[in-house]
Scaffold this motif. Structure first.
Motif, PDB file in Angstrom:
ATOM      1  N   PHE A 258      39.874  47.635  35.833  1.00 57.26           N
ATOM      2  CA  PHE A 258      41.041  48.328  35.288  1.00 57.26           C
ATOM      3  C   PHE A 258      42.270  48.188  36.185  1.00 57.26           C
ATOM      4  CE2 PHE A 258      39.304  51.767  32.163  1.00 57.26           C
ATOM      5  CZ  PHE A 258      38.674  50.779  31.441  1.00 57.26           C
ATOM      6  N   ALA A 259      42.080  48.230  37.495  1.00 55.71           N
ATOM      7  CA  ALA A 259      43.227  48.188  38.409  1.00 55.71           C
ATOM      8  C   ALA A 259      43.730  46.773  38.629  1.00 55.71           C
ATOM      9  CB  ALA A 259      42.865  48.831  39.742  1.00 55.71           C
ATOM     10  N   THR A 260      42.823  45.798  38.641  1.00 54.28           N
ATOM     11  CA  THR A 260      43.110  44.407  39.006  1.00 54.28           C
ATOM     12  C   THR A 260      43.455  44.327  40.493  1.00 54.28           C
ATOM     13  OG1 THR A 260      45.519  44.089  38.726  1.00 54.28           O
ATOM     14  CG2 THR A 260      44.167  44.137  36.714  1.00 54.28           C
ATOM     15  N   PRO A 261      43.353  43.153  41.099  1.00 57.71           N
ATOM     16  CA  PRO A 261      43.702  43.047  42.522  1.00 57.71           C
ATOM     17  C   PRO A 261      45.179  43.255  42.806  1.00 57.71           C
ATOM     18  CG  PRO A 261      43.201  40.888  41.591  1.00 57.71           C
ATOM     19  CD  PRO A 261      42.793  41.896  40.564  1.00 57.71           C
ATOM     20  N   LEU A 262      46.001  43.272  41.767  1.00 55.26           N
ATOM     21  CA  LEU A 262      47.422  43.508  42.003  1.00 55.26           C
ATOM     22  C   LEU A 262      47.722  44.971  42.315  1.00 55.26           C
ATOM     23  CD1 LEU A 262      49.076  41.308  39.212  1.00 55.26           C
ATOM     24  CD2 LEU A 262      48.577  40.709  41.595  1.00 55.26           C
ATOM     25  N   LEU A 263      46.844  45.866  41.895  1.00 55.18           N
ATOM     26  CA  LEU A 263      47.090  47.295  42.109  1.00 55.18           C
ATOM     27  C   LEU A 263      46.224  47.899  43.203  1.00 55.18           C
ATOM     28  CD1 LEU A 263      47.559  48.602  38.450  1.00 55.18           C
ATOM     29  CD2 LEU A 263      49.249  47.651  40.033  1.00 55.18           C
ATOM     30  N   GLN A 264      45.053  47.302  43.479  1.00 54.11           N
ATOM     31  CA  GLN A 264      44.255  47.774  44.608  1.00 54.11           C
ATOM     32  C   GLN A 264      43.292  46.678  45.043  1.00 54.11           C
ATOM     33  OE1 GLN A 264      42.293  51.346  43.211  1.00 54.11           O
ATOM     34  NE2 GLN A 264      40.652  50.242  42.188  1.00 54.11           N
ATOM     35  N   ARG A 265      42.978  46.694  46.344  1.00 56.60           N
ATOM     36  CA  ARG A 265      42.096  45.675  46.935  1.00 56.60           C
ATOM     37  C   ARG A 265      40.958  46.402  47.661  1.00 56.60           C
ATOM     38  NH1 ARG A 265      45.242  41.456  50.363  1.00 56.60           N
ATOM     39  NH2 ARG A 265      43.793  39.926  49.502  1.00 56.60           N
ATOM     40  N   PRO A 266      39.872  46.668  46.973  1.00 57.78           N
ATOM     41  CA  PRO A 266      38.785  47.461  47.558  1.00 57.78           C
ATOM     42  C   PRO A 266      38.148  46.850  48.794  1.00 57.78           C
ATOM     43  CG  PRO A 266      38.599  47.396  45.166  1.00 57.78           C
ATOM     44  CD  PRO A 266      39.658  46.402  45.538  1.00 57.78           C
ATOM     45  N   LEU A 267      38.135  45.521  48.916  1.00 62.00           N
ATOM     46  CA  LEU A 267      37.539  44.925  50.108  1.00 62.00           C
ATOM     47  C   LEU A 267      38.291  45.361  51.362  1.00 62.00           C
ATOM     48  CD1 LEU A 267      36.806  41.278  48.886  1.00 62.00           C
ATOM     49  CD2 LEU A 267      35.227  43.220  49.009  1.00 62.00           C
ATOM     50  N   ALA A 268      39.597  45.505  51.246  1.00 58.26           N
ATOM     51  CA  ALA A 268      40.390  45.956  52.385  1.00 58.26           C
ATOM     52  C   ALA A 268      40.084  47.400  52.744  1.00 58.26           C
ATOM     53  CB  ALA A 268      41.882  45.799  52.081  1.00 58.26           C
ATOM     54  N   ALA A 269      39.559  48.159  51.753  1.00 55.97           N
ATOM     55  CA  ALA A 269      39.191  49.557  51.997  1.00 55.97           C
ATOM     56  C   ALA A 269      37.780  49.684  52.547  1.00 55.97           C
ATOM     57  CB  ALA A 269      39.317  50.368  50.711  1.00 55.97           C
ATOM     58  N   GLY A 270      37.046  48.560  52.620  1.00 54.25           N
ATOM     59  CA  GLY A 270      35.719  48.588  53.200  1.00 54.25           C
ATOM     60  C   GLY A 270      34.584  48.287  52.252  1.00 54.25           C
ATOM     61  N   ALA A 271      34.877  47.960  50.988  1.00 56.34           N
ATOM     62  CA  ALA A 271      33.815  47.619  50.039  1.00 56.34           C
ATOM     63  C   ALA A 271      33.154  46.300  50.430  1.00 56.34           C
ATOM     64  CB  ALA A 271      34.378  47.523  48.626  1.00 56.34           C
ATOM     65  N   ASP A 272      31.892  46.145  50.029  1.00 53.96           N
ATOM     66  CA  ASP A 272      31.181  44.887  50.244  1.00 53.96           C
ATOM     67  C   ASP A 272      31.432  43.899  49.113  1.00 53.96           C
ATOM     68  OD1 ASP A 272      29.332  45.456  52.660  1.00 53.96           O
ATOM     69  OD2 ASP A 272      29.057  47.207  51.362  1.00 53.96           O
ATOM     70  N   TYR A 273      31.527  44.446  47.890  1.00 53.82           N
ATOM     71  CA  TYR A 273      31.719  43.603  46.716  1.00 53.82           C
ATOM     72  C   TYR A 273      32.748  44.223  45.780  1.00 53.82           C
ATOM     73  CZ  TYR A 273      27.325  41.366  48.079  1.00 53.82           C
ATOM     74  OH  TYR A 273      26.350  40.711  48.772  1.00 53.82           O
ATOM     75  N   VAL A 274      33.497  43.351  45.140  1.00 55.00           N
ATOM     76  CA  VAL A 274      34.379  43.742  44.050  1.00 55.00           C
ATOM     77  C   VAL A 274      33.897  43.034  42.798  1.00 55.00           C
ATOM     78  CG1 VAL A 274      36.703  43.516  43.110  1.00 55.00           C
ATOM     79  CG2 VAL A 274      36.398  44.232  45.467  1.00 55.00           C
ATOM     80  N   LEU A 275      33.883  43.767  41.691  1.00 45.88           N
ATOM     81  CA  LEU A 275      33.454  43.226  40.411  1.00 45.88           C
ATOM     82  C   LEU A 275      34.618  43.218  39.434  1.00 45.88           C
ATOM     83  CD1 LEU A 275      31.076  42.462  38.383  1.00 45.88           C
ATOM     84  CD2 LEU A 275      31.018  44.911  37.861  1.00 45.88           C
ATOM     85  N   HIS A 276      34.733  42.128  38.672  1.00 42.08           N
ATOM     86  CA  HIS A 276      35.715  42.057  37.587  1.00 42.08           C
ATOM     87  C   HIS A 276      35.053  41.571  36.317  1.00 42.08           C
ATOM     88  CE1 HIS A 276      39.557  42.675  39.685  1.00 42.08           C
ATOM     89  NE2 HIS A 276      39.024  42.028  40.704  1.00 42.08           N
ATOM     90  N   SER A 277      35.339  42.235  35.221  1.00 41.65           N
ATOM     91  CA  SER A 277      35.134  41.601  33.932  1.00 41.65           C
ATOM     92  C   SER A 277      36.397  40.790  33.673  1.00 41.65           C
ATOM     93  CB  SER A 277      34.927  42.635  32.819  1.00 41.65           C
ATOM     94  OG  SER A 277      34.898  41.989  31.561  1.00 41.65           O
ATOM     95  N   ALA A 278      36.335  39.492  33.945  1.00 42.96           N
ATOM     96  CA  ALA A 278      37.506  38.632  33.764  1.00 42.96           C
ATOM     97  C   ALA A 278      37.850  38.450  32.296  1.00 42.96           C
ATOM     98  CB  ALA A 278      37.261  37.270  34.420  1.00 42.96           C
ATOM     99  N   THR A 279      36.955  38.897  31.427  1.00 41.32           N
ATOM    100  CA  THR A 279      37.237  38.961  29.996  1.00 41.32           C
ATOM    101  C   THR A 279      38.489  39.774  29.736  1.00 41.32           C
ATOM    102  OG1 THR A 279      34.844  38.969  29.614  1.00 41.32           O
ATOM    103  CG2 THR A 279      36.235  39.660  27.780  1.00 41.32           C
TER     104      THR A 279
END
Length: 372
Positions: A172-193
């Motif tokens: 929902f946010a897309t990498p343009l609005l938030q970057r979870p890896l920078a916050a410490g996440a191990d994985y980010v998931l996207h439905s690129a659909t």
């Protein structure tokens, strides 16, 4: 300039391009190949991908700040993460999250694969308590379909400190609005659909690991389980990604206007959008996101019947299941099995790039007729 020195809107345009040599195409072409000549870097597409897959992975990985792996769908991407877990794993997941992921988790739990604990992800203390001994903390923010906002920096840090893997669905946010890896996440998931593709014409998913070592087991699951993306789909997803910044900017601006007007409409009892100052997630979203996004939900006065009538009555917006496309879509999420926590009159709306006044006239007319 390196990707790190460029703004995100520029990275979306420049990342994943072919080598800049005279005579080379500006965009990576569609590579229709399953087999390659021996002794090269890739000999079989399922093992290493094609130039088309790799271009998309480079672009998404550059935006998220990690190592991306493309899949045939968002569910294939989610399954690859879960299937890499040992039997007996303890998973903490939002009560409000994508229904397909919840179904996959519940079916695995029924077969003894893992233990699943659902939590109110907006209650950070309760989430931390539930995840104290968890092996995997699955986060989604904003959530689907209630548009709730989790405290990603705190929860990601908590998971890492406790030794749990942390996954964030960032669709929902897309990498343009938030970057979870920078916050410490191990994985980010996207439905690129959804927003990455942006035109409702493909199925794809992407997992982004924080580094190549994290991405390696996910890539291995793709190789063995066969959730590989199609050549045309990868090409279309990359082409859609190029316009994500302008699409999201327009849709987000319209979402703010529509949310404000819906909140004042007599046919609406509640609007769920973190861009509204009164929204419970507003302060949190303002602190951790670069914008409030183009997803919102609203509750129609009178419950399910009038809400159904609204979806049937719109003419510019479309009653459809998916989201993130150029067209505005409405969906009655309460009809989905296992979503009993959803208010009866809830409508989830993905705001597209139509003229905002045409959208508002359409919604106002449908709401007024349905709740008169």
């Amino acid at each position: 300039m390196t990707d790190e020195a460029l703004r995100m809107e520029t990275v979306a345009i420049t990342a994943g391009r072919p080598s800049p040599y005279p005579g080379h195409p500006l965009s990576t072409p569609i590579v229709l190949a399953s087999n390659f000549r021996a002794d090269g870097a890739v000999e079989y597409a399922r093992d290493g991908g094609t130039d088309t897959w790799q271009a998309l992975e480079t672009a998404v990985g550059s935006l998220e700040g990690g190592d991306a792996v493309a899949f045939a769908s968002g569910m294939a991407a989610a399954a690859a993460i879960l299937e890499s877990l040992p039997t007996g794993t303890s998973v903490v997941v939002p009560a409000d999250c994508y229904a397909g992921v919840r179904t996959l988790l519940n079916e695995g739990a029924a077969h003894g694969r893992w233990k699943v604990t659902a939590v109110d992800i907006t209650d950070t203390a309760a989430t931390e308590q539930a995840a104290w001994a968890a092996d995997l903390l699955w986060l989604e923010s904003p959530t689907n379909p209630l548009i709730d906002v989790a405290d990603l920096p705190r929860l990601c840090a908590f998971g890492r400190d406790r030794g749990a893997q942390v996954v964030v669905d960032n669709t929902f946010a897309t990498p343009l609005l938030q970057r979870p890896l920078a916050a410490g996440a191990d994985y980010v998931l996207h439905s690129a659909t959804k927003f990455i593709g942006g035109h409702s014409d493909l199925l794809m998913g992407v997992v982004v690991g924080r580094d190549p070592a994290a991405a390696a087991p996910i890539r291995r699951r793709r190789q063995l389980a066969g959730g590989t993306p199609g050549a045309l789909e990868a090409y279309l997803a990359l082409r859609g990604l190029r316009t994500l910044p302008v699409r999201l900017e327009r849709a987000q601006a319209s979402a703010g206007v529509l949310a404000t007007r819906l909140a004042a409409h007599p046919g609406v009892s509640r609007v769920r959008y973190p861009g509204l100052p009164a929204d419970p997630g507003h302060a949190r979203a303002a602190a951790q996101m670069a914008g409030f996004g183009s997803m919102l939900a609203f509750e129609v006065v009178g419950g399910a019947g009038p809400a159904d009538a609204v979806c049937a009555g719109v003419r510019v917006a479309v009653a459809a299941t998916s989201l993130g496309g150029v067209e505005t879509t409405l969906e009655r999420r309460a009809k989905l099995a296992g979503q009993g926590h959803i208010p009866a009159g809830l409508i989830r709306m993905s705001v597209g790039i139509e003229h905002v006044e045409d959208l508002w006239a359409d919604l106002d007319r449908a709401l007024t007729a349905a709740t008169a």
